[in-house]
Scaffold this motif. Sequence first.
Motif, mmCIF file in Angstrom:
data_model
loop_
_atom_site.group_PDB
_atom_site.id
_atom_site.type_symbol
_atom_site.label_atom_id
_atom_site.label_comp_id
_atom_site.label_asym_id
_atom_site.label_seq_id
_atom_site.Cartn_x
_atom_site.Cartn_y
_atom_site.Cartn_z
ATOM 1 N N MET A 24 0.825 -1.204 0.000
ATOM 2 C CA MET A 24 0.000 0.000 0.000
ATOM 3 C C MET A 24 0.862 1.258 0.000
ATOM 4 S SD MET A 24 -2.971 -1.184 2.659
ATOM 5 C CE MET A 24 -3.497 0.470 2.895
ATOM 6 N N CYS A 25 1.908 1.259 0.788
ATOM 7 C CA CYS A 25 2.800 2.426 0.822
ATOM 8 C C CYS A 25 3.480 2.617 -0.527
ATOM 9 C CB CYS A 25 3.860 2.263 1.903
ATOM 10 S SG CYS A 25 3.203 2.349 3.573
ATOM 11 N N ARG A 26 3.949 1.543 -1.107
ATOM 12 C CA ARG A 26 4.633 1.632 -2.404
ATOM 13 C C ARG A 26 3.697 2.161 -3.475
ATOM 14 N NH1 ARG A 26 7.791 -3.135 -5.682
ATOM 15 N NH2 ARG A 26 8.293 -1.831 -7.466
ATOM 16 N N ALA A 27 2.470 1.671 -3.500
ATOM 17 C CA ALA A 27 1.511 2.135 -4.502
ATOM 18 C C ALA A 27 1.200 3.615 -4.299
ATOM 19 C CB ALA A 27 0.230 1.313 -4.424
ATOM 20 N N GLY A 28 1.077 4.031 -3.069
ATOM 21 C CA GLY A 28 0.811 5.443 -2.792
ATOM 22 C C GLY A 28 1.957 6.340 -3.208
ATOM 23 N N ILE A 29 3.188 5.919 -2.925
ATOM 24 C CA ILE A 29 4.358 6.713 -3.296
ATOM 25 C C ILE A 29 4.508 6.762 -4.807
ATOM 26 C CG2 ILE A 29 6.875 6.826 -3.163
ATOM 27 C CD1 ILE A 29 5.393 7.676 -0.622
ATOM 28 N N ASN A 68 2.656 11.847 -10.257
ATOM 29 C CA ASN A 68 1.965 13.137 -10.336
ATOM 30 C C ASN A 68 2.912 14.313 -10.093
ATOM 31 O OD1 ASN A 68 -0.497 11.931 -10.858
ATOM 32 N ND2 ASN A 68 -1.074 11.875 -8.693
ATOM 33 N N GLY A 69 4.188 14.030 -9.801
ATOM 34 C CA GLY A 69 5.167 15.099 -9.616
ATOM 35 C C GLY A 69 5.410 15.495 -8.173
ATOM 36 N N GLU A 70 4.818 14.828 -7.225
ATOM 37 C CA GLU A 70 5.017 15.141 -5.805
ATOM 38 C C GLU A 70 6.075 14.204 -5.222
ATOM 39 O OE1 GLU A 70 1.420 15.264 -3.517
ATOM 40 O OE2 GLU A 70 0.256 15.815 -5.288
ATOM 41 N N THR A 71 7.276 14.745 -4.997
ATOM 42 C CA THR A 71 8.356 13.910 -4.458
ATOM 43 C C THR A 71 8.563 14.117 -2.965
ATOM 44 O OG1 THR A 71 9.978 15.596 -5.036
ATOM 45 C CG2 THR A 71 9.565 13.863 -6.669
ATOM 46 N N THR A 72 7.899 15.091 -2.369
ATOM 47 C CA THR A 72 8.111 15.366 -0.946
ATOM 48 C C THR A 72 7.546 14.265 -0.058
ATOM 49 O OG1 THR A 72 6.091 16.675 -0.871
ATOM 50 C CG2 THR A 72 8.148 17.855 -1.286
ATOM 51 N N ILE A 73 6.495 13.595 -0.520
ATOM 52 C CA ILE A 73 5.901 12.526 0.296
ATOM 53 C C ILE A 73 6.858 11.348 0.406
ATOM 54 C CG2 ILE A 73 4.009 10.865 0.414
ATOM 55 C CD1 ILE A 73 2.231 13.016 -0.840
ATOM 56 N N GLY A 74 7.553 11.031 -0.677
ATOM 57 C CA GLY A 74 8.547 9.951 -0.645
ATOM 58 C C GLY A 74 9.688 10.263 0.295
ATOM 59 N N ALA A 75 10.137 11.511 0.309
ATOM 60 C CA ALA A 75 11.217 11.912 1.219
ATOM 61 C C ALA A 75 10.738 11.835 2.671
ATOM 62 C CB ALA A 75 11.688 13.325 0.887
ATOM 63 N N GLY A 76 9.503 12.234 2.898
ATOM 64 C CA GLY A 76 8.951 12.138 4.255
ATOM 65 C C GLY A 76 8.836 10.699 4.717
ATOM 66 N N LEU A 77 8.469 9.813 3.815
ATOM 67 C CA LEU A 77 8.370 8.395 4.153
ATOM 68 C C LEU A 77 9.752 7.829 4.484
ATOM 69 C CD1 LEU A 77 6.519 5.919 4.385
ATOM 70 C CD2 LEU A 77 7.037 5.448 1.999
ATOM 71 N N MET A 100 12.293 9.511 5.713
ATOM 72 C CA MET A 100 12.683 10.024 7.034
ATOM 73 C C MET A 100 11.951 9.261 8.143
ATOM 74 S SD MET A 100 15.065 12.156 6.824
ATOM 75 C CE MET A 100 15.026 12.781 8.489
ATOM 76 N N GLY A 101 10.704 8.909 7.905
ATOM 77 C CA GLY A 101 9.953 8.119 8.883
ATOM 78 C C GLY A 101 10.559 6.747 9.083
ATOM 79 N N ILE A 102 11.012 6.138 7.996
ATOM 80 C CA ILE A 102 11.651 4.826 8.086
ATOM 81 C C ILE A 102 12.945 4.928 8.891
ATOM 82 C CG2 ILE A 102 12.838 3.050 6.729
ATOM 83 C CD1 ILE A 102 10.669 3.534 4.571
ATOM 84 N N LEU A 103 13.741 5.956 8.636
ATOM 85 C CA LEU A 103 14.980 6.140 9.393
ATOM 86 C C LEU A 103 14.708 6.402 10.870
ATOM 87 C CD1 LEU A 103 17.096 8.244 6.890
ATOM 88 C CD2 LEU A 103 17.378 5.833 7.499
ATOM 89 N N TYR A 104 13.661 7.148 11.147
ATOM 90 C CA TYR A 104 13.272 7.407 12.537
ATOM 91 C C TYR A 104 12.901 6.103 13.240
ATOM 92 C CZ TYR A 104 10.377 8.948 16.433
ATOM 93 O OH TYR A 104 9.829 9.107 17.665
ATOM 94 N N LEU A 105 12.081 5.293 12.598
ATOM 95 C CA LEU A 105 11.674 4.025 13.198
ATOM 96 C C LEU A 105 12.853 3.069 13.335
ATOM 97 C CD1 LEU A 105 8.251 3.458 11.431
ATOM 98 C CD2 LEU A 105 8.646 4.040 13.816
ATOM 99 N N LEU A 106 13.799 3.140 12.420
ATOM 100 C CA LEU A 106 14.982 2.288 12.482
ATOM 101 C C LEU A 106 15.874 2.665 13.655
ATOM 102 C CD1 LEU A 106 16.829 0.160 11.014
ATOM 103 C CD2 LEU A 106 17.898 2.117 9.911
ATOM 104 N N SER A 107 15.970 3.948 13.959
ATOM 105 C CA SER A 107 16.892 4.394 15.000
ATOM 106 C C SER A 107 16.353 4.191 16.416
ATOM 107 C CB SER A 107 17.240 5.865 14.790
ATOM 108 O OG SER A 107 16.100 6.665 14.988
ATOM 109 N N MET A 108 15.057 4.123 16.580
ATOM 110 C CA MET A 108 14.487 4.050 17.930
ATOM 111 C C MET A 108 14.908 2.806 18.725
ATOM 112 S SD MET A 108 13.002 6.711 18.869
ATOM 113 C CE MET A 108 14.022 7.772 17.888
#
Length: 87
Positions: free
Chosen positions: A27-32, A38-47, A49-57
């Motif tokens: 689902m995440c991959r399809a959304g990204i 559609n030209g929106e790359t900021t959502i992928g960058a946010g995702l 950063m979220g993955i890195l945050y969850l990895l570091s915790m």
Amino acid sequence: MKSIYISILVFVLLLSNQMSAIAQCAMCRAGIENNVSNGETTIGAGLNMGILYLLSMPYLLALVLGYLWYRNAKKRKGKFLFHGEKY
């Protein structure tokens, strides 16, 4: 013996919870992919950063707990040596 059963139960619960988290990847991959097309790359960058945050915790938690354990053990060792007890 009771602690072994509790440990096994916690392990099984964590393992069953992980399977539902893996199911969300498609689902995440399809959304990204949809947003990138559609030209929106900021959502992928946010995702990312979220993955890195969850990895570091977990590592941060292990580091903090290890430090607290070390500090407590060092205090306890100093306390025993001060009173003349040997361990």
